[in-house]
Scaffold this motif. Structure first.
Motif, mmCIF file in Angstrom:
data_model
loop_
_atom_site.group_PDB
_atom_site.id
_atom_site.type_symbol
_atom_site.label_atom_id
_atom_site.label_comp_id
_atom_site.label_asym_id
_atom_site.label_seq_id
_atom_site.Cartn_x
_atom_site.Cartn_y
_atom_site.Cartn_z
ATOM 1 N N ARG A 260 0.842 -1.200 0.000
ATOM 2 C CA ARG A 260 0.000 0.000 0.000
ATOM 3 C C ARG A 260 0.872 1.242 0.000
ATOM 4 O O ARG A 260 1.759 1.389 0.843
ATOM 5 C CB ARG A 260 -0.940 0.018 1.207
ATOM 6 C CG ARG A 260 -1.940 1.175 1.185
ATOM 7 C CD ARG A 260 -3.239 0.781 1.815
ATOM 8 N NE ARG A 260 -3.895 -0.286 1.076
ATOM 9 C CZ ARG A 260 -4.731 -0.113 0.054
ATOM 10 N NH1 ARG A 260 -5.012 1.105 -0.358
ATOM 11 N NH2 ARG A 260 -5.274 -1.135 -0.544
ATOM 12 N N GLU A 262 0.542 5.093 0.584
ATOM 13 C CA GLU A 262 -0.459 5.960 1.201
ATOM 14 C C GLU A 262 -0.152 7.440 1.065
ATOM 15 O O GLU A 262 -0.948 8.266 1.498
ATOM 16 C CB GLU A 262 -0.615 5.587 2.676
ATOM 17 C CG GLU A 262 -1.117 4.155 2.868
ATOM 18 C CD GLU A 262 -1.601 3.894 4.283
ATOM 19 O OE1 GLU A 262 -2.271 4.777 4.846
ATOM 20 O OE2 GLU A 262 -1.304 2.820 4.807
ATOM 21 N N ASN A 263 0.994 7.790 0.480
ATOM 22 C CA ASN A 263 1.324 9.206 0.347
ATOM 23 C C ASN A 263 1.377 9.642 -1.108
ATOM 24 O O ASN A 263 2.049 10.608 -1.446
ATOM 25 C CB ASN A 263 2.652 9.513 1.048
ATOM 26 C CG ASN A 263 3.800 8.659 0.528
ATOM 27 O OD1 ASN A 263 3.597 7.790 -0.324
ATOM 28 N ND2 ASN A 263 4.998 8.901 1.034
ATOM 29 N N TYR A 264 0.652 8.927 -1.983
ATOM 30 C CA TYR A 264 0.613 9.302 -3.396
ATOM 31 C C TYR A 264 -0.591 10.192 -3.634
ATOM 32 O O TYR A 264 -1.719 9.857 -3.242
ATOM 33 C CB TYR A 264 0.526 8.045 -4.269
ATOM 34 C CG TYR A 264 0.747 8.323 -5.741
ATOM 35 C CD1 TYR A 264 2.018 8.575 -6.230
ATOM 36 C CD2 TYR A 264 -0.317 8.346 -6.628
ATOM 37 C CE1 TYR A 264 2.229 8.836 -7.576
ATOM 38 C CE2 TYR A 264 -0.115 8.603 -7.968
ATOM 39 C CZ TYR A 264 1.153 8.848 -8.435
ATOM 40 O OH TYR A 264 1.346 9.111 -9.767
ATOM 41 N N ALA A 269 -6.993 7.073 0.558
ATOM 42 C CA ALA A 269 -7.052 5.792 1.265
ATOM 43 C C ALA A 269 -5.879 4.899 0.894
ATOM 44 O O ALA A 269 -5.805 3.756 1.342
ATOM 45 C CB ALA A 269 -8.375 5.081 0.965
ATOM 46 N N GLY A 270 -4.960 5.412 0.074
ATOM 47 C CA GLY A 270 -3.825 4.618 -0.370
ATOM 48 C C GLY A 270 -4.169 3.784 -1.591
ATOM 49 O O GLY A 270 -5.335 3.627 -1.965
ATOM 50 N N SER A 272 -2.482 0.160 -3.742
ATOM 51 C CA SER A 272 -1.428 -0.853 -3.776
ATOM 52 C C SER A 272 -0.556 -0.657 -5.004
ATOM 53 O O SER A 272 -0.985 -0.080 -6.011
ATOM 54 C CB SER A 272 -2.040 -2.255 -3.787
ATOM 55 O OG SER A 272 -2.671 -2.509 -5.026
ATOM 56 N N ASN A 370 11.065 2.782 3.717
ATOM 57 C CA ASN A 370 9.628 2.638 3.486
ATOM 58 C C ASN A 370 9.253 1.265 2.949
ATOM 59 O O ASN A 370 8.225 0.700 3.322
ATOM 60 C CB ASN A 370 9.142 3.724 2.515
ATOM 61 C CG ASN A 370 8.881 5.040 3.208
ATOM 62 O OD1 ASN A 370 9.169 5.192 4.396
ATOM 63 N ND2 ASN A 370 8.340 5.999 2.493
ATOM 64 N N GLN A 374 6.541 -1.108 4.719
ATOM 65 C CA GLN A 374 5.329 -1.611 4.059
ATOM 66 C C GLN A 374 5.270 -3.125 4.104
ATOM 67 O O GLN A 374 4.205 -3.714 4.332
ATOM 68 C CB GLN A 374 5.289 -1.103 2.616
ATOM 69 C CG GLN A 374 5.033 0.389 2.493
ATOM 70 C CD GLN A 374 5.360 0.933 1.120
ATOM 71 O OE1 GLN A 374 5.961 0.252 0.282
ATOM 72 N NE2 GLN A 374 4.984 2.180 0.877
ATOM 73 N N TYR A 402 3.880 8.151 8.666
ATOM 74 C CA TYR A 402 2.632 7.375 8.671
ATOM 75 C C TYR A 402 2.925 5.885 8.805
ATOM 76 O O TYR A 402 2.164 5.145 9.451
ATOM 77 C CB TYR A 402 1.805 7.662 7.416
ATOM 78 C CG TYR A 402 2.265 6.968 6.152
ATOM 79 C CD1 TYR A 402 1.753 5.721 5.791
ATOM 80 C CD2 TYR A 402 3.197 7.546 5.304
ATOM 81 C CE1 TYR A 402 2.170 5.072 4.634
ATOM 82 C CE2 TYR A 402 3.626 6.918 4.155
ATOM 83 C CZ TYR A 402 3.105 5.683 3.826
ATOM 84 O OH TYR A 402 3.516 5.041 2.680
ATOM 85 N N GLN A 406 1.929 3.133 11.826
ATOM 86 C CA GLN A 406 1.280 1.844 11.559
ATOM 87 C C GLN A 406 2.046 0.697 12.213
ATOM 88 O O GLN A 406 1.445 -0.236 12.748
ATOM 89 C CB GLN A 406 1.173 1.622 10.050
ATOM 90 C CG GLN A 406 0.149 2.506 9.368
ATOM 91 C CD GLN A 406 0.023 2.207 7.888
ATOM 92 O OE1 GLN A 406 0.479 1.165 7.422
ATOM 93 N NE2 GLN A 406 -0.596 3.107 7.150
#
Length: 547
Positions: A260, A262-264, A269-270, A272, A370, A374, A402, A406
């Motif tokens: 996922r 999530e910062n694009y 909501a992210g 994949s 990252n 992930q 973020y 998680q």
């Protein structure tokens, strides 16, 4: 323009009063198609279509194959199901004849159903029949296109499974039991045709992937189909350039393996890596991009008006411009037992299919970036415990906030700072790892742990040794461009993403000074095409004015 009389001939609008039909007609787009033109493609934002004239073919991608679902003719409607389900377009429609179609936005469809009970009844009847058709298709469609039988410790077996997974091809895998010697080989069946001990490229060809260029000359050849390469392909092909993308494994690059992102921008909501890659592929193919898989660029040579690229297997193809977007590889670690257990419990990077294999076990991830984060979050849903081994003090300096949060929220993820792997142990596969921890303010400690798998995601290596020596690189092999160049052969200034060889550009992670993020890769790939257009304009002789 669409008129009330046009709509009156359509059964859905037969019970709608004249004033409402006129209002709807004024708000409809009048779409005219020639044979072969697309009305809409699967995955796009849906619209409600009313076919006024002509005939269209309807098909859908199912298990990686195009499935013909029949024809749509004058009087029929399309698009209501994904709109009411809140989904993207579920089928593709392409004109078989000259067609005229009225296109409505989703709000107008909702108003039609709300204000006209007869129209609503017909539309929901259509949805019901299409749902029944979908159920029939599911029952008739095989679960997968590929069947594999082989050892989970066979390197070729894992490579084929990795390729299929990365390219979103469903497959059934039957691990041989008891596990034989991995050297005994594997059997692969593609569409019912058996292949004995095939290479990954042979499997790709059996599935219909393109591995040979269709032409001997292109405007742009792009080496690499990661975010930068795919973005460049879409932008260049959409502007009329003939484009060839050459990819050694699968489109998406390392980003394609992310569980996922999530910062694009645009995906709160992210999304994949799989989904982002699939969308990019559809977009590229929509504009006619050729994509070769399981091919490597081995050599680049200058030509009078461009460059010649030699592929593995000695295929040669020419281009006016080349874009290098090859990305980077994982940094290889060295420790006792590494080579023996590579692909037998030790893996570089993370793949989704590994999740099931580690269910209920303890695994280790080496890395604090990252990608490692992930992977840890994803595998935490399968593994009993995920241990992240980090050389430094923690994650704060190398991972997005973020992701750190998680990881903190997962009870079965543990961080071991100042720790490195020194050796691995087992019989036929990985069973234990030994680590050393060297805190700056405490004694060194050595521990041996039971481990089902070890995933390595540390650093990045730019593998650019194959490039011509004239292409300037930094001390770590990253390609220099623009103002970072120390030598330049022309009077003009190099473009910002141009290498030390005019007409060869570079974008993405392999470029010196790049920001290692998906969004920046997409941005550089897109930006490179603007510079390539400027270069082509300079390289194209201008007609002389009459005296």
């Amino acid at each position: 323009m669409i008129t009330s009389e046009d709509l009156e001939r359509i059964p859905v609008f037969a019970g709608v009063d004249e004033q409402e039909r006129r209002r709807l007609a004024r708000r409809a787009a009048d779409i005219r198609l020639e044979p072969g033109e697309w009305l809409i493609r699967e995955g796009e934002d849906p619209r409600f279509f009313v076919i006024l004239e002509g005939e269209l073919e309807v098909f859908k991608d199912i298990v990686g194959q195009r499935r013909d679902l029949g024809r749509a003719v004058a009087g029929e409607v399309s698009g209501e199901t994904p709109i009411f389900m809140g989904a993207s377009q579920t089928v593709s429609l392409r004109a078989l004849t000259h067609c005229r179609v009225a296109r409505f936005e989703r709000q107008q469809l909702q108003e039609l159903v709300r204000d006209s009970p007869s129209a609503g009844d017909l539309i929901f009847q259509t949805m019901s029949s299409r749902t029944a058709l979908a159920q029939q298709i599911v029952r008739e469609t095989p679960s997968s296109r590929v069947q594999i039988s082989g050892s989970k410790y066979d390197i070729n077996c894992r490579a084929i499974r990795s390729f299929l997974s990365a390219n979103r091809i469903q497959y059934d895998w039957s691990p041989t039991r008891p596990e034989p010697d991995p050297d005994t080989g594997i059997t692969v069946s593609v569409e019912g045709v058996p292949l004995e001990n095939p290479t990954v490229r042979r499997v790709a060809e059996a599935l219909g992937f393109q591995t040979v260029p269709k032409h001997d000359h292109y405007d742009v050849i792009i080496a690499g189909a990661g975010p930068a390469g795919m973005a460049a392909a879409v932008y260049s092909a959409s502007e009329g350039l003939k484009v060839l993308v050459i990819e050694r494994f699968a489109a998406g690059g390392q980003a394609g393996t992310s569980s996922r992102i999530e910062n694009y921008l645009g995906f709160p909501a992210g999304i994949s890596g799989d989904e982002l890659t699939e969308r990019a592929l559809k977009q590229a193919k929509h504009f006619g991009v050729e994509i070769l898989v399981k091919r490597n660029v081995e050599r680049i040579e200058p030509l009078e008006n461009g460059h010649c690229v030699t592929l593995d297997g000695a295929d040669r193809v020419r281009a006016r411009v080349i874009l290098l977007a090859t990305g980077v590889s994982w940094h290889r670690l060295e420790f006792e037992g590494h080579d023996r257990f590579l692909s037998r419990g030790i893996n570089y990077g993370a793949l989704r299919f590994d999740g099931v294999a580690i269910t209920g076990h303890r695994i280790f991830i080496v890395g604090g970036g990252n990608s490692a984060g992930q992977a840890a979050v994803f595998y935490s849903g399968y593994a009993a415990e995920v241990v992240m081994l980090v050389r430094g003090a923690g994650l704060i300096l190398s991972m997005s906030k973020y992701l750190i949060q998680q990881i903190r929220d997962k009870a079965n993820i543990r961080i071991e700072p100042y720790t490195q792997v020194t050796s691995v142990h087992g019989e036929n596969h990985l069973e234990q790892i030994t680590t050393v921890t060297r805190p700056p303010d405490g004694p060194e400690s050595i521990c041996t742990h039971n481990a089902k798998a070890l995933f390595i995601m540390t650093g990045a290596v730019a593998k650019t040794d194959w490039l011509p020596p004239e292409i300037e690189r930094d001390a770590n092999g990253y390609i220099c461009t623009g103002r970072d160049l120390t030598a330049w052969p022309l009077d003009r200034e190099p473009f910002a993403l141009e290498t030390s060889i005019p007409g060869i550009f570079c974008a993405g992670d392999v470029r010196h000074g790049s920001v290692k993020r998906v969004a920046s890769g997409v941005g550089e790939g897109s930006m490179s095409i603007a510079f390539i257009h400027e270069y082509l304009a300079l390289a194209t002789p201008q007609p002389q004015a009459n005296a």
